[in-house]
Scaffold this motif. Structure first.
Motif, PDB file in Angstrom:
ATOM      1  N   SER A 192      42.700  34.765 -30.131  1.00 49.87           N
ATOM      2  CA  SER A 192      42.873  35.156 -28.957  1.00 49.87           C
ATOM      3  C   SER A 192      44.391  34.230 -28.888  1.00 49.87           C
ATOM      4  N   SER A 193      44.602  33.307 -28.919  1.00 50.16           N
ATOM      5  CA  SER A 193      45.681  31.774 -28.812  1.00 50.16           C
ATOM      6  C   SER A 193      45.730  30.944 -29.561  1.00 50.16           C
ATOM      7  N   VAL A 194      46.877  30.446 -29.744  1.00 52.67           N
ATOM      8  CA  VAL A 194      47.483  29.685 -30.499  1.00 52.67           C
ATOM      9  C   VAL A 194      48.122  28.479 -29.370  1.00 52.67           C
ATOM     10  N   ALA A 195      48.058  27.281 -30.125  1.00 51.49           N
ATOM     11  CA  ALA A 195      48.802  26.235 -28.816  1.00 51.49           C
ATOM     12  C   ALA A 195      48.792  25.099 -29.847  1.00 51.49           C
ATOM     13  N   VAL A 196      50.250  23.748 -29.263  1.00 50.24           N
ATOM     14  CA  VAL A 196      50.711  23.074 -30.528  1.00 50.24           C
ATOM     15  C   VAL A 196      49.906  21.892 -29.287  1.00 50.24           C
ATOM     16  N   LEU A 197      49.232  20.770 -29.573  1.00 48.82           N
ATOM     17  CA  LEU A 197      49.313  19.721 -28.172  1.00 48.82           C
ATOM     18  C   LEU A 197      49.596  19.060 -28.735  1.00 48.82           C
ATOM     19  N   ASP A 198      49.585  17.709 -27.956  1.00 52.33           N
ATOM     20  CA  ASP A 198      50.303  16.331 -27.948  1.00 52.33           C
ATOM     21  C   ASP A 198      50.498  15.686 -29.426  1.00 52.33           C
ATOM     22  N   GLY A 199      49.298  15.949 -29.416  1.00 52.65           N
ATOM     23  CA  GLY A 199      49.168  14.960 -31.471  1.00 52.65           C
ATOM     24  C   GLY A 199      49.987  15.952 -32.290  1.00 52.65           C
ATOM     25  N   GLY A 200      50.534  16.693 -32.477  1.00 57.59           N
ATOM     26  CA  GLY A 200      50.795  17.930 -33.166  1.00 57.59           C
ATOM     27  C   GLY A 200      49.908  18.744 -33.808  1.00 57.59           C
ATOM     28  N   GLU A 201      49.080  18.412 -33.523  1.00 55.24           N
ATOM     29  CA  GLU A 201      47.670  19.729 -33.994  1.00 55.24           C
ATOM     30  C   GLU A 201      47.940  20.864 -33.651  1.00 55.24           C
ATOM     31  N   VAL A 202      47.548  21.457 -34.107  1.00 55.54           N
ATOM     32  CA  VAL A 202      47.653  22.786 -33.705  1.00 55.54           C
ATOM     33  C   VAL A 202      45.977  23.265 -33.478  1.00 55.54           C
ATOM     34  N   ALA A 203      46.178  24.098 -31.986  1.00 53.28           N
ATOM     35  CA  ALA A 203      44.649  24.810 -31.612  1.00 53.28           C
ATOM     36  C   ALA A 203      44.560  26.138 -31.318  1.00 53.28           C
ATOM     37  N   ALA A 204      43.352  26.372 -32.567  1.00 54.35           N
ATOM     38  CA  ALA A 204      43.632  28.120 -32.209  1.00 54.35           C
ATOM     39  C   ALA A 204      41.942  28.115 -31.499  1.00 54.35           C
ATOM     40  N   LEU A 205      42.216  29.302 -30.938  1.00 55.38           N
ATOM     41  CA  LEU A 205      41.066  29.527 -29.563  1.00 55.38           C
ATOM     42  C   LEU A 205      40.621  30.852 -30.394  1.00 55.38           C
ATOM     43  N   ASP A 206      39.051  31.272 -30.197  1.00 60.43           N
ATOM     44  CA  ASP A 206      38.728  32.165 -30.568  1.00 60.43           C
ATOM     45  C   ASP A 206      36.975  32.553 -29.720  1.00 60.43           C
ATOM     46  N   ARG A 207      36.080  33.643 -29.831  1.00 56.61           N
ATOM     47  CA  ARG A 207      35.343  33.440 -28.473  1.00 56.61           C
ATOM     48  C   ARG A 207      34.602  32.596 -29.302  1.00 56.61           C
ATOM     49  N   LYS A 208      34.289  31.036 -30.269  1.00 61.23           N
ATOM     50  CA  LYS A 208      33.067  30.409 -30.755  1.00 61.23           C
ATOM     51  C   LYS A 208      33.760  29.458 -29.555  1.00 61.23           C
ATOM     52  N   GLY A 209      34.785  28.921 -29.739  1.00 56.42           N
ATOM     53  CA  GLY A 209      34.994  27.941 -29.626  1.00 56.42           C
ATOM     54  C   GLY A 209      37.294  27.729 -29.800  1.00 56.42           C
ATOM     55  N   ILE A 210      38.021  26.222 -30.134  1.00 60.26           N
ATOM     56  CA  ILE A 210      38.431  26.056 -30.716  1.00 60.26           C
ATOM     57  C   ILE A 210      38.835  24.953 -31.760  1.00 60.26           C
ATOM     58  N   GLN A 211      39.319  25.552 -32.867  1.00 58.95           N
ATOM     59  CA  GLN A 211      39.537  25.354 -34.295  1.00 58.95           C
ATOM     60  C   GLN A 211      41.084  24.287 -34.104  1.00 58.95           C
ATOM     61  N   LEU A 212      40.605  22.931 -34.805  1.00 56.83           N
ATOM     62  CA  LEU A 212      42.032  22.528 -34.735  1.00 56.83           C
ATOM     63  C   LEU A 212      42.136  21.455 -35.977  1.00 56.83           C
ATOM     64  N   PHE A 213      43.979  21.797 -35.929  1.00 60.55           N
ATOM     65  CA  PHE A 213      44.494  21.632 -37.445  1.00 60.55           C
ATOM     66  C   PHE A 213      45.404  20.652 -37.569  1.00 60.55           C
ATOM     67  N   GLN A 214      45.617  19.604 -38.770  1.00 51.91           N
ATOM     68  CA  GLN A 214      46.391  18.537 -38.203  1.00 51.91           C
ATOM     69  C   GLN A 214      46.749  18.303 -40.079  1.00 51.91           C
ATOM     70  N   GLY A 215      48.418  17.667 -39.778  1.00 52.02           N
ATOM     71  CA  GLY A 215      48.790  16.828 -40.836  1.00 52.02           C
ATOM     72  C   GLY A 215      49.690  18.036 -41.217  1.00 52.02           C
ATOM     73  N   GLU A 216      50.821  17.232 -42.197  1.00 49.44           N
ATOM     74  CA  GLU A 216      51.808  18.451 -43.035  1.00 49.44           C
ATOM     75  C   GLU A 216      51.271  19.497 -43.090  1.00 49.44           C
ATOM     76  N   GLY A 217      50.254  19.489 -43.895  1.00 49.00           N
ATOM     77  CA  GLY A 217      49.098  20.784 -44.345  1.00 49.00           C
ATOM     78  C   GLY A 217      48.848  21.640 -43.583  1.00 49.00           C
ATOM     79  N   LEU A 218      48.271  21.455 -41.944  1.00 52.50           N
ATOM     80  CA  LEU A 218      48.018  21.545 -41.076  1.00 52.50           C
ATOM     81  C   LEU A 218      46.137  22.066 -41.523  1.00 52.50           C
ATOM     82  N   GLU A 219      45.487  21.422 -42.095  1.00 56.09           N
ATOM     83  CA  GLU A 219      43.912  21.166 -42.451  1.00 56.09           C
ATOM     84  C   GLU A 219      43.060  21.160 -41.522  1.00 56.09           C
TER      85      GLU A 219
END
Length: 185
Positions: A64-91
């Motif tokens: 449902s949504s995506v956001a960029v956090l203060d530490g540079g992580e990308v956060a993706a929201l769905d019905r189960k929770g929030i997945q966090l992606f980090q680093g140059e390759g956004l793993e």
């Protein structure tokens, strides 16, 4: 240009396909595009070239949504929770399971690192939820039903933003912006 005029210049465009999209800009100027109907998040360069499709830790379920956090992580929201992606390759670095999400909406970061999201639970249930960044535990829940009043069945709150101690919730169903001054977390 005359005083007060603004000029826009075309830089580039992307065609993410049909359906609704949610956008977030990374610190590096990349564009993260959540495509809820396709259950994917695409990342584009500053020049508009597609760099990647994020590989989630688990398949998205009701993205449902995506956001960029203060530490540079990308956060993706769905019905189960929030997945966090980090680093140059956004793993995918991990996920925060958030219990009780039915139809989550917008996602942002609060002043102390906590995550704020909108959750529509039933016909007239809309909550703004404050989640601990480290554990995924719900710290506080603001029930919007009293704020929405008698028109709550027409409400469509799916966006949230936080700045300077205030949380702003956009209600596209009622064409309203609610500003919550009370500290959520």
């Amino acid at each position: 240009l005359r005083e007060g005029e603004v000029t826009a210049l075309f830089q580039w465009s992307v065609s993410p396909g049909p359906g609704r999209v949610e956008l977030a800009l990374t610190r590096e100027g990349q564009l993260a595009v959540a495509r809820p109907e396709q259950e994917e998040v695409l990342v584009y360069s500053r020049e508009g070239q597609q760099l990647a499709s994020l590989r989630p830790c688990r398949p998205f379920t009701g993205l449902s949504s995506v956001a960029v956090l203060d530490g540079g992580e990308v956060a993706a929201l769905d019905r189960k929770g929030i997945q966090l992606f980090q680093g140059e390759g956004l793993e995918c670095e991990g996920e925060l399971e958030v219990r009780g999400l039915v139809s989550p909406g917008g996602l942002c970061q609060g002043e102390e690192g906590e995550l704020l999201l909108v959750n529509r639970g039933g016909e007239e249930e809309t909550d703004v939820v404050c989640v601990a960044r480290e554990s995924g535990n719900v710290l506080r829940r603001i029930e919007m039903v009293d704020i929405l009043g008698e028109e709550s069945e027409k409400s469509l709150c799916y966006q949230v933003a936080h700045q300077a101690g205030r949380s702003h919730v956009l209600d596209s169903g009622l064409s309203r912006l609610y500003t919550l001054y009370q500290v959520l977390c």
